[in-house]
Design a protein around this motif. Structure first.
Motif, PDB file in Angstrom:
ATOM      1  N   CYS A  73      -0.660   0.897   0.888  1.00  0.00           N
ATOM      2  CA  CYS A  73      -1.698   1.924   1.083  1.00  0.00           C
ATOM      3  C   CYS A  73      -1.443   2.692   2.388  1.00  0.00           C
ATOM      4  O   CYS A  73      -2.373   2.945   3.169  1.00  0.00           O
ATOM      5  N   GLN A  74      -0.211   3.102   2.612  1.00  0.00           N
ATOM      6  CA  GLN A  74       0.177   3.592   3.936  1.00  0.00           C
ATOM      7  C   GLN A  74      -0.554   4.861   4.354  1.00  0.00           C
ATOM      8  O   GLN A  74      -0.996   4.983   5.511  1.00  0.00           O
ATOM      9  N   GLU A  75      -0.694   5.829   3.455  1.00  0.00           N
ATOM     10  CA  GLU A  75      -1.373   7.066   3.835  1.00  0.00           C
ATOM     11  C   GLU A  75      -2.823   6.794   4.199  1.00  0.00           C
ATOM     12  O   GLU A  75      -3.334   7.292   5.215  1.00  0.00           O
ATOM     13  N   LEU A  76      -3.492   5.997   3.392  1.00  0.00           N
ATOM     14  CA  LEU A  76      -4.880   5.647   3.691  1.00  0.00           C
ATOM     15  C   LEU A  76      -4.960   4.771   4.938  1.00  0.00           C
ATOM     16  O   LEU A  76      -5.865   4.930   5.763  1.00  0.00           O
ATOM     17  N   ARG A  77      -4.024   3.863   5.092  1.00  0.00           N
ATOM     18  CA  ARG A  77      -3.979   2.997   6.270  1.00  0.00           C
ATOM     19  C   ARG A  77      -3.905   3.845   7.542  1.00  0.00           C
ATOM     20  O   ARG A  77      -4.629   3.615   8.509  1.00  0.00           O
ATOM     21  N   ASP A  78      -3.022   4.852   7.529  1.00  0.00           N
ATOM     22  CA  ASP A  78      -2.859   5.707   8.702  1.00  0.00           C
ATOM     23  C   ASP A  78      -4.133   6.510   8.982  1.00  0.00           C
ATOM     24  O   ASP A  78      -4.554   6.644  10.146  1.00  0.00           O
ATOM     25  N   ALA A  79      -4.755   7.038   7.912  1.00  0.00           N
ATOM     26  CA  ALA A  79      -5.973   7.839   8.083  1.00  0.00           C
ATOM     27  C   ALA A  79      -7.113   6.994   8.637  1.00  0.00           C
ATOM     28  O   ALA A  79      -7.858   7.423   9.530  1.00  0.00           O
ATOM     29  N   LEU A  80      -7.264   5.771   8.130  1.00  0.00           N
ATOM     30  CA  LEU A  80      -8.328   4.889   8.608  1.00  0.00           C
ATOM     31  C   LEU A  80      -8.059   4.417  10.036  1.00  0.00           C
ATOM     32  O   LEU A  80      -8.983   4.327  10.854  1.00  0.00           O
ATOM     33  N   ALA A  81      -6.805   4.135  10.333  1.00  0.00           N
ATOM     34  CA  ALA A  81      -6.466   3.689  11.685  1.00  0.00           C
ATOM     35  C   ALA A  81      -6.844   4.757  12.706  1.00  0.00           C
ATOM     36  O   ALA A  81      -7.396   4.452  13.771  1.00  0.00           O
ATOM     37  N   PRO A  87      -5.432  -0.556  15.139  1.00  0.00           N
ATOM     38  CA  PRO A  87      -4.041  -0.542  14.683  1.00  0.00           C
ATOM     39  C   PRO A  87      -3.955  -0.689  13.168  1.00  0.00           C
ATOM     40  O   PRO A  87      -4.750  -1.423  12.552  1.00  0.00           O
ATOM     41  N   GLY A  88      -3.013  -0.029  12.557  1.00  0.00           N
ATOM     42  CA  GLY A  88      -2.872  -0.092  11.109  1.00  0.00           C
ATOM     43  C   GLY A  88      -2.638  -1.486  10.578  1.00  0.00           C
ATOM     44  O   GLY A  88      -3.067  -1.826   9.466  1.00  0.00           O
ATOM     45  N   GLU A  89      -1.959  -2.329  11.380  1.00  0.00           N
ATOM     46  CA  GLU A  89      -1.678  -3.689  10.924  1.00  0.00           C
ATOM     47  C   GLU A  89      -2.923  -4.587  10.956  1.00  0.00           C
ATOM     48  O   GLU A  89      -2.868  -5.738  10.526  1.00  0.00           O
ATOM     49  N   HIS A  90      -4.044  -4.043  11.427  1.00  0.00           N
ATOM     50  CA  HIS A  90      -5.310  -4.779  11.416  1.00  0.00           C
ATOM     51  C   HIS A  90      -6.163  -4.412  10.197  1.00  0.00           C
ATOM     52  O   HIS A  90      -7.354  -4.744  10.160  1.00  0.00           O
ATOM     53  N   LEU A  91      -5.572  -3.756   9.214  1.00  0.00           N
ATOM     54  CA  LEU A  91      -6.307  -3.332   8.025  1.00  0.00           C
ATOM     55  C   LEU A  91      -5.779  -4.033   6.778  1.00  0.00           C
ATOM     56  O   LEU A  91      -4.567  -4.246   6.640  1.00  0.00           O
ATOM     57  N   ALA A 275     -11.756  11.683   0.418  1.00  0.00           N
ATOM     58  CA  ALA A 275     -13.162  11.439   0.768  1.00  0.00           C
ATOM     59  C   ALA A 275     -13.332  11.226   2.263  1.00  0.00           C
ATOM     60  O   ALA A 275     -14.290  11.724   2.872  1.00  0.00           O
ATOM     61  N   LEU A 276     -12.418  10.508   2.852  1.00  0.00           N
ATOM     62  CA  LEU A 276     -12.496  10.193   4.274  1.00  0.00           C
ATOM     63  C   LEU A 276     -12.425  11.446   5.139  1.00  0.00           C
ATOM     64  O   LEU A 276     -12.989  11.494   6.235  1.00  0.00           O
ATOM     65  N   ALA A 277     -11.756  12.488   4.642  1.00  0.00           N
ATOM     66  CA  ALA A 277     -11.542  13.706   5.437  1.00  0.00           C
ATOM     67  C   ALA A 277     -12.737  14.647   5.423  1.00  0.00           C
ATOM     68  O   ALA A 277     -12.796  15.570   6.239  1.00  0.00           O
ATOM     69  N   ASP A 278     -13.692  14.444   4.503  1.00  0.00           N
ATOM     70  CA  ASP A 278     -14.803  15.390   4.363  1.00  0.00           C
ATOM     71  C   ASP A 278     -16.059  14.836   5.039  1.00  0.00           C
ATOM     72  O   ASP A 278     -16.939  14.266   4.398  1.00  0.00           O
ATOM     73  N   ASP A 279     -16.152  15.031   6.339  1.00  0.00           N
ATOM     74  CA  ASP A 279     -17.307  14.541   7.093  1.00  0.00           C
ATOM     75  C   ASP A 279     -18.590  15.268   6.715  1.00  0.00           C
ATOM     76  O   ASP A 279     -19.684  14.686   6.758  1.00  0.00           O
ATOM     77  N   ALA A 280     -18.491  16.551   6.362  1.00  0.00           N
ATOM     78  CA  ALA A 280     -19.682  17.326   6.020  1.00  0.00           C
ATOM     79  C   ALA A 280     -20.349  16.779   4.770  1.00  0.00           C
ATOM     80  O   ALA A 280     -21.584  16.674   4.694  1.00  0.00           O
TER      81      ALA A 280
END
Length: 386
Positions: A73-81, A87-91, A275-280
């Motif tokens: 889930c690398q793209e999502l991992r990076d976005a959430l991190a 750190p991404g390795e904590h997900l 979904a994560l990118a749309d704060d509004a």
């Protein structure tokens, strides 16, 4: 083979498990009662739906569904991190946070270990540990519907391997304040993993009294897994995607050893990133729920219904009648709620905050149900007195 003997093929722990109360679908109620209008308020779903960009991302992902998804889930991992500042390795990621609850139970529990949780409870906090052969100690909420922190602390023993509960609580909606959470963290022994289920985090995060739970838990240096989901505020329940934040990459590695390699599908990963990118859109959801939750609670009080204060997207309330009796009356009027079935709480129901129209249908149906039940109760009393 006699059909009854088939149960003996399963492990004893599984044979003794209760089924999870997943609730009814709109189609099932519509067909059963011949209704056109249904208010589905039993599963804490988001009435506003997902962010507009989600459908676009899903369509693009569907063009590649012949290929396995990214197991990391690398793209999502990076976005959430980036968003969470961890750190991404904590997900870790799961097919819904329920998937992670199952994995955590199988990784960290053995026969005769103990789990401390609260009651009333999210059912899987009992079911998954019990399936491993562990014992689950349920600490009742206070009479006012709050965490009994002193009792939770007293329940922890040398055999306790997990302290696992949801905050905000499902089904109650209450939360710990900063002092209460710190009290738990201060006494948490090294042999006990904190599993902090924060599925309703987004709904509570802007409330004045809700602490920075992740920050407090991180500062404690205690081992933990903090769970969140895209099912609720981000409205991706049908795609099943949740995640966990762990205190140390070692925990992530242990969890990854038992998860299926491709447990989060390609479409769900793409949808979660969008979904994560749309704060509004998220903010619109939170404002809608906060306003409607307050309105519904006020209307319930007008009906004489005891409603517990909530920071989530649902309300937990009780009436003078058995919850299943009230539930059946509401179903006949096209309203789906979740009647609670745990001993000691069978006069409680949980209602999700839905659209304004669905909430109105619920309030009107509940008023009708309570009036009808009161009338029948009076008739019964008069019959017995005659």
């Amino acid at each position: 083979m006699n059909p009854c003997d088939l149960n003996l093929l399963a492990r004893a722990e599984v044979r003794e498990l209760a089924s999870y109360n997943a609730g009814l679908s709109s189609d099932a109620v519509r067909k059963r009662f011949g209704l056109n209008r249904i208010a589905k308020l039993g599963s804490n779903e988001n009435p506003l739906g997902p962010a507009p960009a989600v459908a676009v991302a899903m369509a693009k992902a569907c063009s590649e569904i012949a290929l396995y998804p990214d197991a990391s889930c690398q793209e999502l991992r990076d976005a959430l991190a980036r968003k969470l500042g961890v750190p991404g390795e904590h997900l870790v990621f799961g097919n819904g946070s329920e998937d992670l609850l199952s994995i955590i139970s199988r990784v960290f529990l053995d026969h005769d270990d103990e789990v401390v949780t609260v009651v009333p409870s999210f059912g899987l906090h009992f079911i998954y540990p019990l399936a491993t052969g562990a014992h689950v100690v349920g600490v009742p909420m206070t009479a006012s519907g709050a965490f009994d922190v002193a009792a939770m602390i007293a329940a922890i023993t040398p055999r306790t391997r997990l302290l696992m509960f949801s905050c905000p609580s499902n089904p109650v909606g209450c939360t710990l304040n900063a002092d209460e959470l710190q009290q738990l963290l201060d006494v948490l022994p090294a042999h006990c993993l904190l599993v902090f289920d924060e599925a309703y985090y987004e709904y509570a995060q802007h409330e004045i009294d809700y602490p920075d739970c992740l920050g407090l838990i991180q500062a404690s240096s205690k081992p933990f897994v903090l769970l969140r989901t895209f099912s609720k505020a981000y409205s991706l329940a049908g795609l099943r995607i949740g995640y966990g934040i762990v205190s140390d990459p070692t925990l992530a590695d242990l969890i990854d050893r038992l998860r299926t390699p491709f447990n989060v599908n390609r479409v769900a990963q793409a949808a979660a990133v969008a979904a994560l990118a749309d704060d509004a859109h998220l903010q619109a959801t939170l404002e809608h729920v906060a306003g409607e939750r307050q309105r519904m609670a006020s209307e319930l009080r007008v009906l004489g219904v005891d409603c517990v204060p909530s920071m989530a997207n649902f309300l937990f309330f009780k009436t003078a009648y058995n919850a299943e009796t009230v539930n059946q009356s509401l179903l006949r009027q096209g309203v789906i709620l979740k009647p609670w079935r745990e001993p000691g709480y069978t006069d409680y129901l949980r209602v999700s905050v839905g659209s304004h129209q669905d909430n109105d249908l619920f309030l009107a149906a509940l008023a009708n149900s309570l009036a009808s039940l009161a009338e029948h109760s009076l008739d019964d009393q008069q019959t017995r007195s005659a």
